[in-house]
Each structure stands twice: as structure tokens, then as C-alpha cells.
Write a protein that holds these residues in place. Structure first.
Motif, PDB file in Angstrom:
ATOM      1  N   THR A   1      -4.800   7.208 -14.732  1.00  0.00           N
ATOM      2  CA  THR A   1      -6.237   7.429 -14.787  1.00  0.00           C
ATOM      3  C   THR A   1      -6.964   6.228 -14.192  1.00  0.00           C
ATOM      4  O   THR A   1      -6.715   5.085 -14.589  1.00  0.00           O
ATOM      5  N   VAL A   2      -7.842   6.496 -13.235  1.00  0.00           N
ATOM      6  CA  VAL A   2      -8.590   5.434 -12.559  1.00  0.00           C
ATOM      7  C   VAL A   2     -10.038   5.487 -13.051  1.00  0.00           C
ATOM      8  O   VAL A   2     -10.695   6.525 -12.954  1.00  0.00           O
ATOM      9  N   SER A   3     -10.524   4.383 -13.573  1.00  0.00           N
ATOM     10  CA  SER A   3     -11.859   4.345 -14.168  1.00  0.00           C
ATOM     11  C   SER A   3     -12.950   4.419 -13.104  1.00  0.00           C
ATOM     12  O   SER A   3     -12.755   3.978 -11.963  1.00  0.00           O
TER      13      SER A   3
ATOM     14  N   CYS B   1      -7.603  11.242 -12.202  1.00  0.00           N
ATOM     15  CA  CYS B   1      -6.167  11.034 -12.020  1.00  0.00           C
ATOM     16  C   CYS B   1      -5.666  11.958 -10.913  1.00  0.00           C
ATOM     17  O   CYS B   1      -5.934  13.165 -10.935  1.00  0.00           O
ATOM     18  N   LEU B   2      -4.956  11.388  -9.948  1.00  0.00           N
ATOM     19  CA  LEU B   2      -4.326  12.168  -8.892  1.00  0.00           C
ATOM     20  C   LEU B   2      -2.889  12.473  -9.310  1.00  0.00           C
ATOM     21  O   LEU B   2      -2.052  11.573  -9.390  1.00  0.00           O
ATOM     22  N   GLU B   3      -2.625  13.735  -9.605  1.00  0.00           N
ATOM     23  CA  GLU B   3      -1.301  14.158 -10.037  1.00  0.00           C
ATOM     24  C   GLU B   3      -0.615  14.882  -8.881  1.00  0.00           C
ATOM     25  O   GLU B   3      -1.033  15.978  -8.490  1.00  0.00           O
TER      26      GLU B   3
ATOM     27  N   GLU C   1       0.826  -1.191   0.000  1.00  0.00           N
ATOM     28  CA  GLU C   1       0.000   0.000   0.000  1.00  0.00           C
ATOM     29  C   GLU C   1       0.865   1.248   0.000  1.00  0.00           C
ATOM     30  O   GLU C   1       1.893   1.323   0.674  1.00  0.00           O
ATOM     31  N   ILE C   2       0.431   2.245  -0.764  1.00  0.00           N
ATOM     32  CA  ILE C   2       1.091   3.538  -0.765  1.00  0.00           C
ATOM     33  C   ILE C   2       0.289   4.458   0.147  1.00  0.00           C
ATOM     34  O   ILE C   2      -0.890   4.722  -0.099  1.00  0.00           O
TER      35      ILE C   2
ATOM     36  N   CYS D   1      -7.752   5.240  -2.873  1.00  0.00           N
ATOM     37  CA  CYS D   1      -7.862   4.540  -4.158  1.00  0.00           C
ATOM     38  C   CYS D   1      -7.070   5.274  -5.239  1.00  0.00           C
ATOM     39  O   CYS D   1      -6.340   4.658  -6.026  1.00  0.00           O
ATOM     40  N   LEU D   2      -7.181   6.605  -5.280  1.00  0.00           N
ATOM     41  CA  LEU D   2      -6.460   7.389  -6.280  1.00  0.00           C
ATOM     42  C   LEU D   2      -4.964   7.413  -5.991  1.00  0.00           C
ATOM     43  O   LEU D   2      -4.141   7.380  -6.920  1.00  0.00           O
ATOM     44  N   LEU D   3      -4.599   7.471  -4.704  1.00  0.00           N
ATOM     45  CA  LEU D   3      -3.185   7.533  -4.337  1.00  0.00           C
ATOM     46  C   LEU D   3      -2.441   6.266  -4.744  1.00  0.00           C
ATOM     47  O   LEU D   3      -1.267   6.320  -5.121  1.00  0.00           O
ATOM     48  N   GLN D   4      -3.117   5.114  -4.646  1.00  0.00           N
ATOM     49  CA  GLN D   4      -2.458   3.863  -5.035  1.00  0.00           C
ATOM     50  C   GLN D   4      -2.021   3.893  -6.497  1.00  0.00           C
ATOM     51  O   GLN D   4      -1.113   3.163  -6.904  1.00  0.00           O
ATOM     52  N   ARG D   5      -2.665   4.746  -7.277  1.00  0.00           N
ATOM     53  CA  ARG D   5      -2.394   4.783  -8.726  1.00  0.00           C
ATOM     54  C   ARG D   5      -2.083   6.220  -9.164  1.00  0.00           C
ATOM     55  O   ARG D   5      -2.473   6.640 -10.251  1.00  0.00           O
TER      56      ARG D   5
END
Length: 254
Positions: free
Chosen positions: A177-179, A229-231, A134-135, A169-173
Motif C-alpha cells: 500500500t502506497v500512501s 496498491c498495485l496487485e 528500479e523495477i 511509483c506504484l510498480l516500485q512497491r
């Protein structure tokens, strides 16, 4: 100990039907027929979850939801709204009042159970498990599962359970782009039919807490037709953005 559910519903037949189904499923159910009694029972029992009808006598469901969210004693209790109002604007109003989920009448009792269990899995019994992959920290953000909090540019930001899970959820990726379908599955714990408005409302809530200007998001980007997307900045970019975020905080506080 059985999970305690507070059911606030003015229709006696619906109240008995839902309560009986949940009790049969292993839950302890407290019942209230109006908003005033519902608020009193929420304070008395500190339930694990509230099932809240919108059209209530004395105090309506939206007002009661706002009151529960403002009170420190009930602010973190998950709330599932039950209502005959099916328009998108009604759903948005419910989420803006602080609801975690929304179920339109008439509904299947098994679907209700799925929603209840999904909410309880997120909140109960434990915050995020700390698995090795986990991040929880990157760039300006660190998630604190024990307090459902984000440290954002060195300042704590209080989140609801749902906002915390969505941000996690967004931080993990981050950078990807998370659908919407993946977000719904991971955050809500079930797979409704393209409930994009549910995600949109909660993304907007996150932006008001994290973005210097929520109308022009720098960090939580919408990728039209694809998701979110979390940038996150890092290195020199992080140093450059820190005063921008601090200035926005000062302006909001004044």
C-alpha cells in the motif's frame, strides 16, 4: 537553452506579473490572451510547459486543454491550470480535460515556480533514469521510459507523463500500500495539503486504460484510509487473467 513556457491568460496585469517573474527566473515565456492565440502559439513554439487559465475568451481553458491533448503535436506537453475556481468539481474537470496540475488564484509566485519546476523535472529533459534498483517490469507489465508507455498484457498502452510516473511509483512497491503523501511527493514533486482528489482522478484515468472493468478494479486497488496498491498477477494467475484482459479489449474496441 532556456525552457519555453506558454502563458495563456486574459488578465493583462496577471499575465505581465507571472511572465515577468518566470522570465526573471530564467524561463523564456510566450504570452497569449485568448484560447485561439494560445493554441496557435502552442503549435508554433512547442513549449516545454503550458500555463493555462480556465476563464478565457474565444476558447475556454477546458476546451483548449482537450484540444491540446488530442493533437499529436501538443499531446505530451505538461499543462498547469491557473484558475480562480477552487471547488473540487472544478479541479476534477480540469484533470479530466488533461491537465497535469492545478493552481488556484490567488497564488504565491514562488509556489508557481515550484510547480513549474516539478512538472519540467518529470518531462523535460529526460524520462525516468534507469537506476539499477528500479523495477520496470513485473508480471504483465513493462514500462518503456523512452516512450512514456506501458506494455500491458503484451499490448502497448499510451500514457501521459503523469500517468506514467504514477504507475511507476506504484510498480516500485507492487503488492504494498502506497500512501497518498508518498505519491504526491514522488509523482508531483511537492507536498500540498492532502490533495487526495488529485490522486483519485489520475488513478481513475489509469484504471480506464488498464482494468478490464474500471468500476471493479482487479489490479489498482484502493486501500481505504491508507492509499493505493498495485496487485500484479504472476505465474498461473497471470495465465488465467490474460484471456479476461484480451476479452475486455475486444469489447472496448467493438
Amino acid at each position: 537553452m532556456k525552457p519555453c513556457i506558454l502563458l495563456i491568460e486574459d488578465d493583462s496585469d496577471m499575465r505581465d506579473l507571472v511572465a515577468g517573474h518566470l522570465e526573471h527566473g530564467g524561463f523564456d515565456v510566450q504570452r497569449a490572451e485568448d484560447g485561439i492565440k494560445g493554441q496557435a502559439l502552442a503549435l508554433q513554439f512547442a513549449p516545454d510547459l503550458v500555463l493555462l487559465d480556465l476563464m478565457l475568451p474565444k476558447v475556454d481553458g477546458l476546451t483548449l486543454c482537450q484540444r491540446l491533448r488530442r493533437d499529436e503535436r501538443t499531446a505530451r506537453i505538461p499543462i498547469l491550470m491557473l484558475t480562480a475556481l477552487a471547488d473540487t468539481k472544478d479541479k476534477v474537470s480540469g484533470f479530466n480535460s488533461g491537465a497535469d496540475d492545478y493552481l488556484t488564484k490567488p497564488f504565491d509566485l514562488e509556489e508557481l515556480t515550484v510547480r513549474v519546476k516539478a512538472l519540467l523535472r518529470r518531462t523535460e529533459y529526460a524520462p525516468l533514469s534507469t537506476q539499477h534498483n528500479e523495477i520496470l517490469s513485473f508480471g504483465p507489465i513493462t514500462l518503456v521510459p523512452e516512450r512514456f508507455e506501458a506494455i500491458w498484457f503484451d499490448q502497448p498502452v499510451r500514457l501521459t507523463h503523469l500517468e506514467f510516473e504514477l504507475l511507476h511509483c506504484l510498480l516500485q512497491r507492487h503488492g504494498q500500500t502506497v500512501s497518498p503523501s508518498l505519491i504526491l511527493k514522488e509523482v508531483w514533486g511537492y507536498e500540498p495539503d492532502d490533495d487526495i482528489e488529485t490522486i483519485r482522478v489520475h488513478v481513475r484515468h489509469l484504471r480506464t486504460k488498464l482494468e478490464p472493468d474500471p468500476r471493479k478494479p482487479r489490479f489498482i486497488k484502493t486501500v481505504y484510509g491508507a492509499g493505493y496498491c498495485l496487485e500484479l498477477p504472476n505465474g498461473d494467475q497471470l495465465a488465467a487473467l490474460t484471456p479476461v484482459v484480451q476479452e475486455a479489449r475486444t469489447a472496448q474496441a467493438s
